[in-house]
Design a protein around this motif. Structure first.
Motif, PDB file in Angstrom:
ATOM      1  N   ALA A  91       0.834  -1.205   0.000  1.00  0.00           N
ATOM      2  CA  ALA A  91       0.000   0.000   0.000  1.00  0.00           C
ATOM      3  C   ALA A  91       0.864   1.248   0.000  1.00  0.00           C
ATOM      4  CB  ALA A  91      -0.938  -0.009   1.196  1.00  0.00           C
ATOM      5  N   GLY A  92       1.947   1.238   0.774  1.00  0.00           N
ATOM      6  CA  GLY A  92       2.833   2.391   0.823  1.00  0.00           C
ATOM      7  C   GLY A  92       3.534   2.635  -0.488  1.00  0.00           C
ATOM      8  N   VAL A  93       3.944   1.559  -1.158  1.00  0.00           N
ATOM      9  CA  VAL A  93       4.608   1.686  -2.454  1.00  0.00           C
ATOM     10  C   VAL A  93       3.641   2.236  -3.492  1.00  0.00           C
ATOM     11  CG1 VAL A  93       5.585   0.355  -4.365  1.00  0.00           C
ATOM     12  CG2 VAL A  93       6.365  -0.063  -2.032  1.00  0.00           C
ATOM     13  N   VAL A  94       2.414   1.720  -3.507  1.00  0.00           N
ATOM     14  CA  VAL A  94       1.411   2.202  -4.456  1.00  0.00           C
ATOM     15  C   VAL A  94       1.173   3.697  -4.264  1.00  0.00           C
ATOM     16  CG1 VAL A  94      -1.041   2.103  -5.044  1.00  0.00           C
ATOM     17  CG2 VAL A  94       0.270  -0.010  -4.787  1.00  0.00           C
ATOM     18  N   ALA A  95       1.026   4.120  -3.009  1.00  0.00           N
ATOM     19  CA  ALA A  95       0.777   5.536  -2.726  1.00  0.00           C
ATOM     20  C   ALA A  95       1.964   6.395  -3.140  1.00  0.00           C
ATOM     21  CB  ALA A  95       0.472   5.722  -1.238  1.00  0.00           C
ATOM     22  N   ALA A  96       3.179   5.928  -2.860  1.00  0.00           N
ATOM     23  CA  ALA A  96       4.373   6.707  -3.195  1.00  0.00           C
ATOM     24  C   ALA A  96       4.523   6.866  -4.701  1.00  0.00           C
ATOM     25  CB  ALA A  96       5.611   6.042  -2.604  1.00  0.00           C
ATOM     26  N   LEU A  97       4.264   5.793  -5.455  1.00  0.00           N
ATOM     27  CA  LEU A  97       4.378   5.877  -6.909  1.00  0.00           C
ATOM     28  C   LEU A  97       3.285   6.755  -7.510  1.00  0.00           C
ATOM     29  CD1 LEU A  97       5.307   2.172  -7.734  1.00  0.00           C
ATOM     30  CD2 LEU A  97       6.773   4.176  -8.032  1.00  0.00           C
ATOM     31  N   ASP A  98       2.078   6.646  -6.998  1.00  0.00           N
ATOM     32  CA  ASP A  98       1.001   7.501  -7.501  1.00  0.00           C
ATOM     33  C   ASP A  98       1.319   8.978  -7.272  1.00  0.00           C
ATOM     34  OD1 ASP A  98      -0.731   5.732  -8.690  1.00  0.00           O
ATOM     35  OD2 ASP A  98      -1.881   5.341  -6.868  1.00  0.00           O
TER      36      ASP A  98
ATOM     37  N   THR B 185      15.579 -11.834 -20.387  1.00  0.00           N
ATOM     38  CA  THR B 185      15.316 -12.498 -19.106  1.00  0.00           C
ATOM     39  C   THR B 185      13.831 -12.829 -19.007  1.00  0.00           C
ATOM     40  OG1 THR B 185      17.138 -11.341 -18.028  1.00  0.00           O
ATOM     41  CG2 THR B 185      15.435 -12.266 -16.600  1.00  0.00           C
ATOM     42  N   PRO B 186      13.473 -14.071 -18.645  1.00  0.00           N
ATOM     43  CA  PRO B 186      12.061 -14.453 -18.635  1.00  0.00           C
ATOM     44  C   PRO B 186      11.241 -13.651 -17.642  1.00  0.00           C
ATOM     45  CG  PRO B 186      13.400 -16.111 -17.532  1.00  0.00           C
ATOM     46  CD  PRO B 186      14.352 -15.172 -18.219  1.00  0.00           C
ATOM     47  N   ALA B 187       9.955 -13.567 -17.926  1.00  0.00           N
ATOM     48  CA  ALA B 187       9.041 -12.817 -17.054  1.00  0.00           C
ATOM     49  C   ALA B 187       9.023 -13.371 -15.642  1.00  0.00           C
ATOM     50  CB  ALA B 187       7.633 -12.836 -17.648  1.00  0.00           C
ATOM     51  N   SER B 188       9.453 -14.615 -15.465  1.00  0.00           N
ATOM     52  CA  SER B 188       9.498 -15.195 -14.120  1.00  0.00           C
ATOM     53  C   SER B 188      10.396 -14.416 -13.181  1.00  0.00           C
ATOM     54  CB  SER B 188       9.982 -16.652 -14.186  1.00  0.00           C
ATOM     55  OG  SER B 188      11.315 -16.726 -14.665  1.00  0.00           O
ATOM     56  N   ALA B 189      11.279 -13.558 -13.729  1.00  0.00           N
ATOM     57  CA  ALA B 189      12.129 -12.704 -12.890  1.00  0.00           C
ATOM     58  C   ALA B 189      11.304 -11.698 -12.106  1.00  0.00           C
ATOM     59  CB  ALA B 189      13.159 -11.978 -13.743  1.00  0.00           C
ATOM     60  N   ALA B 190       9.998 -11.649 -12.329  1.00  0.00           N
ATOM     61  CA  ALA B 190       9.116 -10.815 -11.503  1.00  0.00           C
ATOM     62  C   ALA B 190       9.218 -11.189 -10.032  1.00  0.00           C
ATOM     63  CB  ALA B 190       7.671 -10.951 -11.984  1.00  0.00           C
ATOM     64  N   VAL B 191       9.699 -12.404  -9.742  1.00  0.00           N
ATOM     65  CA  VAL B 191       9.849 -12.803  -8.338  1.00  0.00           C
ATOM     66  C   VAL B 191      10.917 -11.974  -7.630  1.00  0.00           C
ATOM     67  CG1 VAL B 191       9.069 -15.160  -8.809  1.00  0.00           C
ATOM     68  CG2 VAL B 191      11.531 -14.643  -8.850  1.00  0.00           C
ATOM     69  N   LEU B 192      11.847 -11.374  -8.364  1.00  0.00           N
ATOM     70  CA  LEU B 192      12.923 -10.602  -7.734  1.00  0.00           C
ATOM     71  C   LEU B 192      12.391  -9.340  -7.069  1.00  0.00           C
ATOM     72  CD1 LEU B 192      15.708 -11.082 -10.434  1.00  0.00           C
ATOM     73  CD2 LEU B 192      15.342 -12.393  -8.330  1.00  0.00           C
ATOM     74  N   PRO B 193      11.631  -8.467  -7.765  1.00  0.00           N
ATOM     75  CA  PRO B 193      11.038  -7.338  -7.042  1.00  0.00           C
ATOM     76  C   PRO B 193      10.006  -7.786  -6.023  1.00  0.00           C
ATOM     77  CG  PRO B 193      10.281  -7.388  -9.327  1.00  0.00           C
ATOM     78  CD  PRO B 193      11.412  -8.363  -9.213  1.00  0.00           C
ATOM     79  N   TYR B 194       9.317  -8.915  -6.279  1.00  0.00           N
ATOM     80  CA  TYR B 194       8.341  -9.377  -5.302  1.00  0.00           C
ATOM     81  C   TYR B 194       9.017  -9.730  -3.977  1.00  0.00           C
ATOM     82  CZ  TYR B 194       5.025 -12.069  -2.693  1.00  0.00           C
ATOM     83  OH  TYR B 194       4.227 -12.514  -1.666  1.00  0.00           O
ATOM     84  N   MET B 195      10.136 -10.430  -4.015  1.00  0.00           N
ATOM     85  CA  MET B 195      10.848 -10.778  -2.784  1.00  0.00           C
ATOM     86  C   MET B 195      11.202  -9.535  -1.985  1.00  0.00           C
ATOM     87  SD  MET B 195      13.482 -13.769  -4.034  1.00  0.00           S
ATOM     88  CE  MET B 195      14.454 -13.611  -2.538  1.00  0.00           C
ATOM     89  N   GLU B 196      11.655  -8.512  -2.689  1.00  0.00           N
ATOM     90  CA  GLU B 196      12.056  -7.281  -2.010  1.00  0.00           C
ATOM     91  C   GLU B 196      10.867  -6.614  -1.333  1.00  0.00           C
ATOM     92  OE1 GLU B 196      13.533  -3.019  -3.613  1.00  0.00           O
ATOM     93  OE2 GLU B 196      14.933  -4.679  -3.970  1.00  0.00           O
ATOM     94  N   HIS B 197       9.744  -6.533  -2.061  1.00  0.00           N
ATOM     95  CA  HIS B 197       8.593  -5.831  -1.501  1.00  0.00           C
ATOM     96  C   HIS B 197       7.858  -6.664  -0.458  1.00  0.00           C
ATOM     97  CE1 HIS B 197       8.895  -2.287  -3.953  1.00  0.00           C
ATOM     98  NE2 HIS B 197       8.963  -2.995  -5.057  1.00  0.00           N
ATOM     99  N   ALA B 198       7.856  -7.980  -0.592  1.00  0.00           N
ATOM    100  CA  ALA B 198       7.112  -8.825   0.336  1.00  0.00           C
ATOM    101  C   ALA B 198       7.862  -9.063   1.638  1.00  0.00           C
ATOM    102  CB  ALA B 198       6.786 -10.165  -0.328  1.00  0.00           C
ATOM    103  N   PHE B 199       9.170  -9.243   1.561  1.00  0.00           N
ATOM    104  CA  PHE B 199       9.937  -9.621   2.739  1.00  0.00           C
ATOM    105  C   PHE B 199      10.873  -8.527   3.224  1.00  0.00           C
ATOM    106  CE2 PHE B 199       9.216 -13.454   0.098  1.00  0.00           C
ATOM    107  CZ  PHE B 199       8.253 -14.049   0.910  1.00  0.00           C
ATOM    108  N   GLY B 200      10.949  -7.444   2.484  1.00  0.00           N
ATOM    109  CA  GLY B 200      11.752  -6.318   2.919  1.00  0.00           C
ATOM    110  C   GLY B 200      13.235  -6.492   2.658  1.00  0.00           C
ATOM    111  N   MET B 201      13.960  -5.400   2.831  1.00  0.00           N
ATOM    112  CA  MET B 201      15.417  -5.419   2.746  1.00  0.00           C
ATOM    113  C   MET B 201      15.969  -5.062   4.115  1.00  0.00           C
ATOM    114  SD  MET B 201      16.318  -6.300  -0.321  1.00  0.00           S
ATOM    115  CE  MET B 201      17.973  -5.719  -0.645  1.00  0.00           C
ATOM    116  N   TRP B 202      17.012  -5.779   4.513  1.00  0.00           N
ATOM    117  CA  TRP B 202      17.551  -5.643   5.867  1.00  0.00           C
ATOM    118  C   TRP B 202      19.040  -5.318   5.813  1.00  0.00           C
ATOM    119  CZ3 TRP B 202      14.261  -6.625  10.135  1.00  0.00           C
ATOM    120  CH2 TRP B 202      12.980  -7.077   9.779  1.00  0.00           C
ATOM    121  N   TYR B 203      19.464  -4.564   6.805  1.00  0.00           N
ATOM    122  CA  TYR B 203      20.882  -4.227   6.964  1.00  0.00           C
ATOM    123  C   TYR B 203      21.375  -4.860   8.252  1.00  0.00           C
ATOM    124  CZ  TYR B 203      25.065  -1.430   7.907  1.00  0.00           C
ATOM    125  OH  TYR B 203      26.340  -1.032   8.182  1.00  0.00           O
ATOM    126  N   VAL B 204      22.567  -5.392   8.222  1.00  0.00           N
ATOM    127  CA  VAL B 204      23.193  -5.942   9.415  1.00  0.00           C
ATOM    128  C   VAL B 204      24.088  -4.870  10.007  1.00  0.00           C
ATOM    129  CG1 VAL B 204      24.669  -7.755  10.344  1.00  0.00           C
ATOM    130  CG2 VAL B 204      23.107  -8.274   8.456  1.00  0.00           C
TER     131      VAL B 204
END
Length: 490
Positions: free
Chosen positions: A106-113, A208-227
């Motif tokens: 929801a936050g990403v959708v709002a930011a892009l809009d 690159t096949p359309a299946s690479a859509a999983v790459l942005p999905y992983m980022e948006h679904a599970f987040g990015m973390w810093y150690v």
């Protein structure tokens, strides 16, 4: 209890070693360099510290599972994980900027809009729904299970549910990442966003096949973390877990040959002629010094690109509210792709550049300084001239105004450095395994033609990236402990 030799101390190898040791095996790791971590390295100078390999962690659940399965301490007992928010700031070719929240559709959708208008957020949100379907279809067989002999099912099937698109009186569906951008997202900035996820792994979005859509999905679904302290701290924690489970490490020991006897692995031979017996051998998947693979037809047959990294020590502190990660998209998309993936690959004149500004006190001498890392995809084996480094700094100034005037010193990490540290030809960096495309982006299965020999890490199933390395270690340990009946994590 079996004796197991592990060749190399990359993240996949460490993950396998820890799990095998907990299962009761005698595990010895032979590493040709003086330290552990593979590509996960650290550079220090004058009180500044930099990650020279991966700098952010997607899908931390993989390493949480590793620590749960190998001891009483959790991952968070050993390192401090910080969710990166915003997940990324993007600077597009037309000067438009957007900061995307972490793990919030929801936050990403709002930011892009708000930033792009024209219902751009809604189109991206709809794309993420389709990307989730591709993820659900491929997650288990592609990431959590061994690559079975019927891998061709993954090769032939395109899991991404493309939207039918009418073009010149014909109905077509997107089969590549570039076609998703052009036909479904219909905005050059959104196209840059989706193509950037493929390009970051050295993949040409045009093929690159359309299946690479999983790459942005992983980022948006599970987040990015810093150690906190840098990703090198994750490598340290996994190494220390191995040591606590009595894994033996021999550094400065190069394995030159895997020994076999009666059709089964028998041990390894070191560069000094020493022979070490072993009932199982776990080796890197790049094939160096190994017997021929029975499943070589599913290996990546082409050399993937490499990376150039520029480490900048800056005078002046990091401003409050600065994004941890900014992606500056190239103003010349066609030129960049032609340079990287043409018949004679070259370093792009104006590459898409990632700017990392961690804001971690552990990485700077004091609050009056800042450590910044620039990164871009370049051809494997490319020579990086001062002119190209200057161009990278110029691109980064679109994200950090006045950057050049703040530089105290800079250190450049080239494909040759990656090759020296990891052994990968030309400093190539492996991409994650992806379904479809005739299996072109699948990696060789972990078992090999030689009984008792298994491969682990980015050049074997399920491919490159920190989470995938951890998954690779889990698969190899499961196959050794449970045998061919192993069916992956539950």
């Amino acid at each position: 209890m079996a004796g197991i030799a592990v060749i190399g101390a990359g993240m996949g190898a460490l993950a396998a070693a820890a799990r095998l040791a907990v299962a009761g095996h005698r595990v010895t790791v032979y590493e040709r360099t003086a330290t552990y971590g593979g590509a996960v390295r650290r550079f220090e100078r004058d009180g500044f510290g930099f990650d020279t390999g991966p700098a952010l962690l997607p899908l931390p659940a993989v390493y949480r599972d590793l620590f749960v399965k190998t001891g009483k301490e959790s991952l968070e007992d050993r390192v401090e994980l910080v969710q990166v928010d915003p997940c990324a700031r993007h600077v597009f070719a037309d000067g438009t900027e957007v900061a995307l929240p972490n793990a919030s559709r929801a936050g990403v959708v709002a930011a892009l809009d708000e930033s792009l208008g024209g219902q751009a957020g809604q189109r991206w949100g709809d794309f993420l729904v389709r990307a989730r379907e591709a993820w659900d279809r491929t997650r288990r067989p592609l990431l959590e299970e061994p690559l079975w002999p019927d891998w061709s099912v993954l090769a032939a099937r395109e899991p991404y549910p493309a939207v039918p698109h009418k073009r010149l009186l014909r109905t077509r569906v997107a089969g590549t990442v570039a076609e998703i951008g052009a036909w479904e997202l219909r905005d050059p900035r959104l196209a840059a966003l989706v193509e950037g996820h493929a390009l970051a792994y050295g993949l040409d979005p045009r093929v690159t096949p359309a299946s690479a859509a999983v790459l942005p999905y992983m980022e948006h679904a599970f987040g990015m973390w810093y150690v906190r302290g840098g990703i090198r701290e994750l490598a340290r924690a996994v190494y220390e877990r191995c040591v606590a489970r009595r894994v033996e490490f021999v550094f400065g020991a190069e394995v030159v040959r895997v020994l076999e006897k009666d059709g089964r692995v028998a041990g390894v031979e070191l560069a000094d002629g020493t022979v070490r017996e072993a009932e199982f051998v776990v080796a890197p998947g790049d094939g160096v010094g190994l017997p021929a693979r029975a499943d070589g037809e599913v290996a990546l047959q082409r050399s993937l690109p490499s990376r150039v990294t520029v480490l900048l020590a800056l005078r002046g502190g990091r401003p409050e509210g600065t994004a941890h990660r900014t992606v500056v998209h190239t103003p010349d998309r066609d030129g960049e792709l032609a340079s990287l993936f043409g018949t004679e690959p070259s370093v792009p004149a104006l590459p898409t550049t990632t700017v990392l500004r961690p804001g971690d006190p552990a990485l700077v001498p004091d609050s009056a300084h800042e450590a910044v890392t620039l990164g871009a995809v370049v051809p494997a084996g490319a020579e990086i001239t001062e002119e190209r480094v200057d161009a990278l700094v110029s691109v980064a100034e679109r994200a950090v105004p006045g950057l050049r005037d703040r530089i105290l010193w800079r250190e450049v990490r080239t494909p040759a450095d990656i090759a020296r540290e990891t052994g990968a030809a030309g400093g190539s960096v492996p991409a994650p395994a992806l379904a479809a495309a005739g299996g072109r982006l699948l990696h060789p299965a972990n078992p090999t033609a030689l009984q008792g020999l298994f491969t682990v890490g980015g050049w074997s199933h399920p491919g490159g990236g920190l989470p995938h390395a951890g998954m690779s270690g889990a698969l190899v340990s499961g196959l050794i402990v449970e045998g061919p009946q192993f069916r992956g994590s539950q």
